[in-house]
Motif scaffolding. Structure first.
Motif: not given
Length: 417
Positions: A337-339, A383-397
């Motif tokens: 969840l961002v902004g 970001t393609v599905g076959s790479a099984y990507p995940a997000f790493v965010l610092p928080g905030g916006d």
């Protein structure tokens, strides 16, 4: 077989631009000695100015391979660094500017890593695996403290909130009578605040906010005082709560992703003070897999068919005005969840849009127009599905996001759509 559905109208709205009973207490906190520091690895990084979506400003584009010891989906970030867990209880710090390694804290034991918490306010990263709960100092890049358990106990879940780490521990053997304990440790120096037997499932993480910590044993939720561990409230008889969802000051019970059943208890919002049931939107009859709650009370719940969990729907529920707002079909449970928006990936079984990040307004949904319309990134290999990507965010916006891929284990820094 689950029917594949498309979110019609999204492409037309896309903006392409350049996100423990029987357990002895752990005792006083100990300062761990084993720490090594390594110079930042060289990397090619370029300053880029974001042209749409989020605050204007420079960010750094880079791609870095992760080492074999760095676990999958156990990375977190601040505005200045990315931290990943290694082995059972080790850490690696990386520069947010170029992804290069700036410090390491080697692992000290064996066991399955349970995850990672990165807390900028406390300047600590916390991880756990096997018999050890351990923290690193984000500012110095050195081990801060460690809590080992006796040989017959193991940590099973942990969470951190408001400067306190809460960790469940249990017997290593599943053949013994269940005995689950909850310990509270000051995040800055590891001081044990309390440690006691609780009614809780060993596999279900506590939830903590507002000076309280909550546990569930599936049939009962208990609220405890964060500083003393004293029980303050329990749910009424008949409450079914296999899984606790917390966020934004809200507390919700749902079914568990680990159940083998074909039916699930309904969503139930609880009053965080006395745990009485509150009016709650009716969910679908599908299996809940993952959830987040926004600060303004939108519950995002990923629900799949019990017979086919390869894809599902992110359903948005308004907790304050109980109703389902919208749904987005996709093949990943990875979101942030961002902004005021949901950030996720487009379905990997949709040839027309695969390989993009997409952000959706939490209240308006995927069919919104104008300023609330969905925003989609360019397509990236990571970001393609076959790479099984995940997000790493610092928080905030933030105006950037780090993508972690699973197949070829890398980190890549990209602008938010």
């Amino acid at each position: 077989m689950r029917r594949v559905r498309m979110a019609h109208g999204v492409m037309g709205a896309v903006l392409f631009g350049v996100m423990a009973t029987g357990c002895s207490g752990s005792g006083d906190a100990r300062s761990a000695e084993t720490t090594t520091a390594s110079p930042s690895a060289s990397a090619s990084a370029s300053a880029v100015t974001q042209s749409s979506g989020g605050a204007q400003g420079p960010w750094r584009a880079w791609t870095k391979d992760l080492s074999g010891s760095e676990g999958v989906q156990v990375c977190g970030a601040t505005a200045h660094q990315v931290v990943c867990a290694t082995g059972a209880d080790g850490f690696v710090g990386r520069s947010r500017t170029d992804g290069g390694v700036t410090w390491t804290v080697p692992t000290t034991t064996s066991g399955k890593n349970l995850g990672l918490v990165v807390d900028k306010a406390a300047e600590r990263a916390v991880t756990s695996g096997g018999r050890t709960l351990r923290a690193a100092n984000l500012r110095t890049g050195k081990a801060a403290w460690s809590h080992p358990l006796p040989a017959d106990r193991v940590y099973t879940q942990f969470v951190a909130a408001e400067g306190i780490v809460y960790a469940l521990d249990a017997w290593t053997s599943f053949d013994r009578e269940p005995s689950v304990a909850l310990g509270a440790y000051r995040e800055s120096d590891g001081t044990t605040l309390w440690h006691r037997t609780v009614d809780a499932k060993r596999s279900e993480s506590p939830a903590a906010f507002g000076g309280r910590v909550y546990t569930t044993d599936s049939s009962k939720v208990t609220a405890r005082d964060a500083r003393s561990g004293d029980a303050l409230a329990t749910t009424t008889s008949g409450t079914k709560c296999p899984h606790l969802i917390a966020g934004g000051g809200y507390l919700v019970c749902s079914g568990s992703a680990y159940t083998t059943e074909d039916s699930f208890p309904p969503l139930q919002r609880l009053d965080p003070g006395d745990l009485r049931p509150l009016a709650t939107a009716k969910a679908t009859d599908d299996k809940p897999e993952r959830a987040l709650i926004s600060a303004d009370g939108v519950l995002m719940l990923f629900e799949v068919s019990p017979e086919d969990s390869s894809a599902g729907d992110w359903n948005a529920y308004d907790l304050n005005h109980p109703k389902r707002l919208w749904s987005y079909y996709t093949s990943t449970d990875q979101v942030r969840l961002v902004g005021g928006r949901l950030l996720t990936f487009t379905p990997r079984n949709d040839r027309a849009t695969e390989g993009h990040m997409i952000s959706i307004d939490l209240h308006a949904g995927p069919h919104a127009k104008g300023d609330a319309a969905p925003r989609m990134s360019p397509a990236y290999p990571e970001t393609v599905g076959s790479a099984y990507p995940a997000f790493v965010l610092p928080g905030g916006d933030p105006d950037y996001v780090v993508i972690e891929t699973m197949v070829h284990h890398i980190l890549r820094s990209l602008p938010l759509p």
